[in-house]
Motif scaffolding. Structure first.
Motif, PDB file in Angstrom:
ATOM      1  N   LEU A 142       4.689  -3.969  10.695  1.00 61.47           N
ATOM      2  CA  LEU A 142       4.348  -5.119   9.870  1.00 61.47           C
ATOM      3  C   LEU A 142       5.129  -5.042   8.555  1.00 61.47           C
ATOM      4  O   LEU A 142       5.819  -4.065   8.282  1.00 61.47           O
ATOM      5  N   SER A 143       4.996  -6.064   7.730  1.00 57.45           N
ATOM      6  CA  SER A 143       5.790  -6.140   6.504  1.00 57.45           C
ATOM      7  C   SER A 143       5.224  -5.271   5.392  1.00 57.45           C
ATOM      8  O   SER A 143       4.040  -4.905   5.405  1.00 57.45           O
ATOM      9  N   GLU A 144       6.074  -4.986   4.401  1.00 62.04           N
ATOM     10  CA  GLU A 144       5.587  -4.275   3.228  1.00 62.04           C
ATOM     11  C   GLU A 144       4.595  -5.146   2.455  1.00 62.04           C
ATOM     12  O   GLU A 144       3.641  -4.627   1.859  1.00 62.04           O
ATOM     13  N   GLU A 145       4.774  -6.443   2.490  1.00 65.09           N
ATOM     14  CA  GLU A 145       3.828  -7.355   1.831  1.00 65.09           C
ATOM     15  C   GLU A 145       2.436  -7.207   2.431  1.00 65.09           C
ATOM     16  O   GLU A 145       1.425  -7.212   1.713  1.00 65.09           O
ATOM     17  N   ASP A 146       2.372  -7.062   3.752  1.00 62.19           N
ATOM     18  CA  ASP A 146       1.086  -6.853   4.416  1.00 62.19           C
ATOM     19  C   ASP A 146       0.480  -5.526   3.981  1.00 62.19           C
ATOM     20  O   ASP A 146      -0.739  -5.406   3.794  1.00 62.19           O
ATOM     21  N   ALA A 147       1.327  -4.517   3.813  1.00 67.56           N
ATOM     22  CA  ALA A 147       0.847  -3.219   3.340  1.00 67.56           C
ATOM     23  C   ALA A 147       0.297  -3.331   1.916  1.00 67.56           C
ATOM     24  O   ALA A 147      -0.743  -2.735   1.591  1.00 67.56           O
ATOM     25  N   PHE A 148       0.989  -4.081   1.059  1.00 69.43           N
ATOM     26  CA  PHE A 148       0.482  -4.303  -0.297  1.00 69.43           C
ATOM     27  C   PHE A 148      -0.893  -4.970  -0.260  1.00 69.43           C
ATOM     28  O   PHE A 148      -1.799  -4.606  -1.028  1.00 69.43           O
ATOM     29  N   ALA A 149      -1.068  -5.950   0.619  1.00 65.72           N
ATOM     30  CA  ALA A 149      -2.360  -6.635   0.732  1.00 65.72           C
ATOM     31  C   ALA A 149      -3.445  -5.667   1.186  1.00 65.72           C
ATOM     32  O   ALA A 149      -4.599  -5.730   0.719  1.00 65.72           O
ATOM     33  N   THR A 150      -3.089  -4.760   2.079  1.00 67.39           N
ATOM     34  CA  THR A 150      -4.047  -3.758   2.555  1.00 67.39           C
ATOM     35  C   THR A 150      -4.424  -2.797   1.441  1.00 67.39           C
ATOM     36  O   THR A 150      -5.599  -2.431   1.280  1.00 67.39           O
ATOM     37  N   ILE A 161     -10.893   7.338  -0.184  1.00 67.65           N
ATOM     38  CA  ILE A 161      -9.595   7.489   0.476  1.00 67.65           C
ATOM     39  C   ILE A 161      -8.709   8.425  -0.349  1.00 67.65           C
ATOM     40  O   ILE A 161      -8.465   8.184  -1.523  1.00 67.65           O
ATOM     41  N   THR A 162      -8.231   9.487   0.281  1.00 65.10           N
ATOM     42  CA  THR A 162      -7.445  10.500  -0.416  1.00 65.10           C
ATOM     43  C   THR A 162      -5.955  10.185  -0.433  1.00 65.10           C
ATOM     44  O   THR A 162      -5.271  10.432  -1.434  1.00 65.10           O
ATOM     45  N   ALA A 163      -5.451   9.663   0.668  1.00 62.55           N
ATOM     46  CA  ALA A 163      -4.004   9.491   0.811  1.00 62.55           C
ATOM     47  C   ALA A 163      -3.695   8.228   1.591  1.00 62.55           C
ATOM     48  O   ALA A 163      -4.560   7.672   2.278  1.00 62.55           O
ATOM     49  N   VAL A 164      -2.453   7.785   1.491  1.00 60.14           N
ATOM     50  CA  VAL A 164      -1.943   6.727   2.360  1.00 60.14           C
ATOM     51  C   VAL A 164      -0.864   7.322   3.243  1.00 60.14           C
ATOM     52  O   VAL A 164      -0.188   8.294   2.885  1.00 60.14           O
ATOM     53  N   GLY A 165      -0.721   6.724   4.433  1.00 62.02           N
ATOM     54  CA  GLY A 165       0.265   7.190   5.395  1.00 62.02           C
ATOM     55  C   GLY A 165       1.009   6.023   6.015  1.00 62.02           C
ATOM     56  O   GLY A 165       0.801   4.857   5.654  1.00 62.02           O
ATOM     57  N   LEU A 166       1.867   6.346   6.971  1.00 66.56           N
ATOM     58  CA  LEU A 166       2.718   5.347   7.621  1.00 66.56           C
ATOM     59  C   LEU A 166       2.793   5.696   9.093  1.00 66.56           C
ATOM     60  O   LEU A 166       3.224   6.797   9.448  1.00 66.56           O
ATOM     61  N   ASP A 167       2.356   4.758   9.959  1.00 65.32           N
ATOM     62  CA  ASP A 167       2.392   5.037  11.396  1.00 65.32           C
ATOM     63  C   ASP A 167       2.834   3.804  12.168  1.00 65.32           C
ATOM     64  O   ASP A 167       3.359   2.862  11.592  1.00 65.32           O
ATOM     65  N   SER A 176      12.024   3.776   4.123  1.00 60.50           N
ATOM     66  CA  SER A 176      12.514   3.010   2.970  1.00 60.50           C
ATOM     67  C   SER A 176      11.970   1.591   2.926  1.00 60.50           C
ATOM     68  O   SER A 176      11.885   0.989   1.847  1.00 60.50           O
ATOM     69  N   LYS A 177      11.565   1.063   4.067  1.00 61.50           N
ATOM     70  CA  LYS A 177      10.969  -0.279   4.129  1.00 61.50           C
ATOM     71  C   LYS A 177       9.708  -0.360   3.278  1.00 61.50           C
ATOM     72  O   LYS A 177       9.332  -1.448   2.828  1.00 61.50           O
ATOM     73  N   PHE A 178       9.078   0.784   3.019  1.00 60.28           N
ATOM     74  CA  PHE A 178       7.787   0.815   2.326  1.00 60.28           C
ATOM     75  C   PHE A 178       7.846   1.568   0.999  1.00 60.28           C
ATOM     76  O   PHE A 178       6.814   2.017   0.486  1.00 60.28           O
ATOM     77  N   GLU A 179       9.039   1.682   0.446  1.00 57.76           N
ATOM     78  CA  GLU A 179       9.203   2.468  -0.777  1.00 57.76           C
ATOM     79  C   GLU A 179       8.355   1.925  -1.918  1.00 57.76           C
ATOM     80  O   GLU A 179       7.710   2.689  -2.654  1.00 57.76           O
ATOM     81  N   ARG A 180       8.310   0.612  -2.100  1.00 58.58           N
ATOM     82  CA  ARG A 180       7.595   0.037  -3.245  1.00 58.58           C
ATOM     83  C   ARG A 180       6.083   0.196  -3.115  1.00 58.58           C
ATOM     84  O   ARG A 180       5.398   0.519  -4.091  1.00 58.58           O
ATOM     85  N   VAL A 181       5.555  -0.010  -1.924  1.00 57.14           N
ATOM     86  CA  VAL A 181       4.099   0.085  -1.775  1.00 57.14           C
ATOM     87  C   VAL A 181       3.639   1.534  -1.903  1.00 57.14           C
ATOM     88  O   VAL A 181       2.559   1.815  -2.437  1.00 57.14           O
ATOM     89  N   PHE A 182       4.475   2.476  -1.470  1.00 54.00           N
ATOM     90  CA  PHE A 182       4.123   3.885  -1.652  1.00 54.00           C
ATOM     91  C   PHE A 182       4.174   4.265  -3.135  1.00 54.00           C
ATOM     92  O   PHE A 182       3.343   5.051  -3.605  1.00 54.00           O
ATOM     93  N   ALA A 183       5.130   3.702  -3.855  1.00 51.41           N
ATOM     94  CA  ALA A 183       5.195   3.962  -5.296  1.00 51.41           C
ATOM     95  C   ALA A 183       3.929   3.456  -5.973  1.00 51.41           C
ATOM     96  O   ALA A 183       3.366   4.130  -6.850  1.00 51.41           O
ATOM     97  N   ARG A 184       3.484   2.282  -5.578  1.00 57.84           N
ATOM     98  CA  ARG A 184       2.252   1.719  -6.145  1.00 57.84           C
ATOM     99  C   ARG A 184       1.047   2.585  -5.774  1.00 57.84           C
ATOM    100  O   ARG A 184       0.171   2.828  -6.614  1.00 57.84           O
ATOM    101  N   ALA A 185       1.010   3.053  -4.545  1.00 57.27           N
ATOM    102  CA  ALA A 185      -0.102   3.901  -4.115  1.00 57.27           C
ATOM    103  C   ALA A 185      -0.151   5.187  -4.945  1.00 57.27           C
ATOM    104  O   ALA A 185      -1.234   5.630  -5.362  1.00 57.27           O
ATOM    105  N   ARG A 186       1.007   5.770  -5.215  1.00 56.46           N
ATOM    106  CA  ARG A 186       1.035   6.981  -6.032  1.00 56.46           C
ATOM    107  C   ARG A 186       0.562   6.686  -7.454  1.00 56.46           C
ATOM    108  O   ARG A 186      -0.157   7.500  -8.064  1.00 56.46           O
ATOM    109  N   GLU A 187       0.938   5.523  -7.989  1.00 59.46           N
ATOM    110  CA  GLU A 187       0.453   5.131  -9.318  1.00 59.46           C
ATOM    111  C   GLU A 187      -1.066   5.048  -9.345  1.00 59.46           C
ATOM    112  O   GLU A 187      -1.695   5.349 -10.373  1.00 59.46           O
TER     113      GLU A 187
END
Length: 335
Positions: A142-150, A161-167, A176-187
């Motif tokens: 799915l899209s990174e936008e969908d990941a941001f919504a999640t 929730i302790t961590a986020v992952g990618l499957d 790299s498709k999800f670099e921005r949403v992972f950066a936000r998650a770390r923030e």
């Protein structure tokens, strides 16, 4: 190898998709409960369909199976059934992957599945002493936008929730498709992990490390193709959450005897053993230890190192890891 030794070793399971623990019998029971029509006429027919040619052929049936999960009690029952098996296998700590988008796309919201998951984890802590963490995975097809919504939808449950992952489907969907949403998650304070180097190339492992800044690599078995990457994994003591029976079932390796787990372990990589989607891949974590030890000729010390790696790689305070590590040392010393 003595089965009692394998069972007694304190183990952390760090790569377990809770939706992948839905046994065929449970799928049929929940389908009957909710009036969901299944493609298969019987439990036996569904189980026979678990003959996969690659990751995508598994995912197609995995998502169909998850469709029977409709209310909070379903999520509780699924999670509790896994935890009972985990306790019997000697699991002392588990970090469950869950896939919100698999459910929200069907109109099943966080307010349904989160309380079910958490209630079962709390019950296992009280009854079995099993500690746990939840890892929220984004579906990479799915899209990174969908990941941001999640990520946004998870806000009310942030403390659970302790961590986020990618499957999900790896090939064609690099980290790299999800670099921005992972950066936000770390923030927001989440730890990060990612599936990489299962079917995807070593380049995906580099991206997970450098762009997503993960604390662990899920799978990572193709790292062995790149000596520089292997040296980095060893130097950084980067855990790999390897799933041997899954790798064979999904044709990453033709047989368990050909698996590269022992080679990576011998080279000093922090390899761990996990069950991935045990209802579909033929075994929970003890069965993965049992068959892998037999197929690769692992010694007691090597198996103990796998268990030790799992505890050390867990998202637990050091003080909580020490009793488990001491128990592993005592079991090994006892011969």
């Amino acid at each position: 190898m003595n089965d009692d030794f394998l069972r007694a070793l304190p183990k952390a399971e760090l790569h377990l998709h809770i939706e992948g623990s839905l046994e065929p019998e449970t799928v049929f029971r929940l389908a009957g409960k909710h009036g969901v029509a299944l493609k298969y006429p019987s439990v036996e027919a569904l189980r026979a369909a678990y003959d996969f040619s690659d990751l995508q052929s598994f995912l197609d049936i995995y998502y169909a199976g998850a469709d029977v999960l409709r209310d909070e009690q379903d999520f509780y029952d699924m999670t509790w059934a896994y935890l009972e098996r985990a306790q019997a296998d000697g699991v002392v700590h588990t970090e469950l992957f869950f896939d919100p988008q698999t459910h929200t796309a069907r109109g099943i919201g966080f307010e349904v599945f989160m309380p079910g998951l958490k209630r079962a984890l709390d019950a296992a802590a009280a009854r079995f002493g099993i500690s746990s963490r939840l890892v929220m995975c984004f579906l990479r097809h799915l899209s990174e936008e969908d990941a941001f919504a999640t990520l946004e939808a998870a806000t009310p449950w942030r403390d659970w929730i302790t961590a986020v992952g990618l499957d999900s489907s790896e090939v064609g969907h690099p980290p790299s498709k999800f670099e921005r949403v992972f950066a936000r998650a770390r923030e927001l304070g989440y730890l990060t992990v990612a599936h990489a180097g299962e079917e995807g190339p070593p380049a995906y492992v580099y991206e997970a490390l450098d762009l997503l800044k993960v604390s662990r690599i899920d799978h990572g078995v193709r790292s062995l193709e790149d000596p520089a990457l292997m040296a980095r994994l060893v130097a950084e003591r980067m855990p790999l959450t390897v799933c041997p029976l899954s790798n064979v079932k999904l044709c990453v390796f033709r047989t368990l005897a050909e698996h590269n787990l022992k080679t990576m372990l011998d080279q000093g990589v922090a390899v761990t053993v996990n069950s991935d989607d045990p209802a579909y891949f033929g075994g929970y974590v003890l069965e993965n230890y049992r068959q892998t030890a037999a197929a690769l000729g692992l010694t007691r010390a090597e198996v103990a190192q796998l268990a030790r790696n799992s505890i050390e790689a867990a998202f637990l305070p050091e003080a909580e890891k020490q009793p488990h590590l001491a128990r592993i040392d005592a079991l090994l010393a006892a011969g």
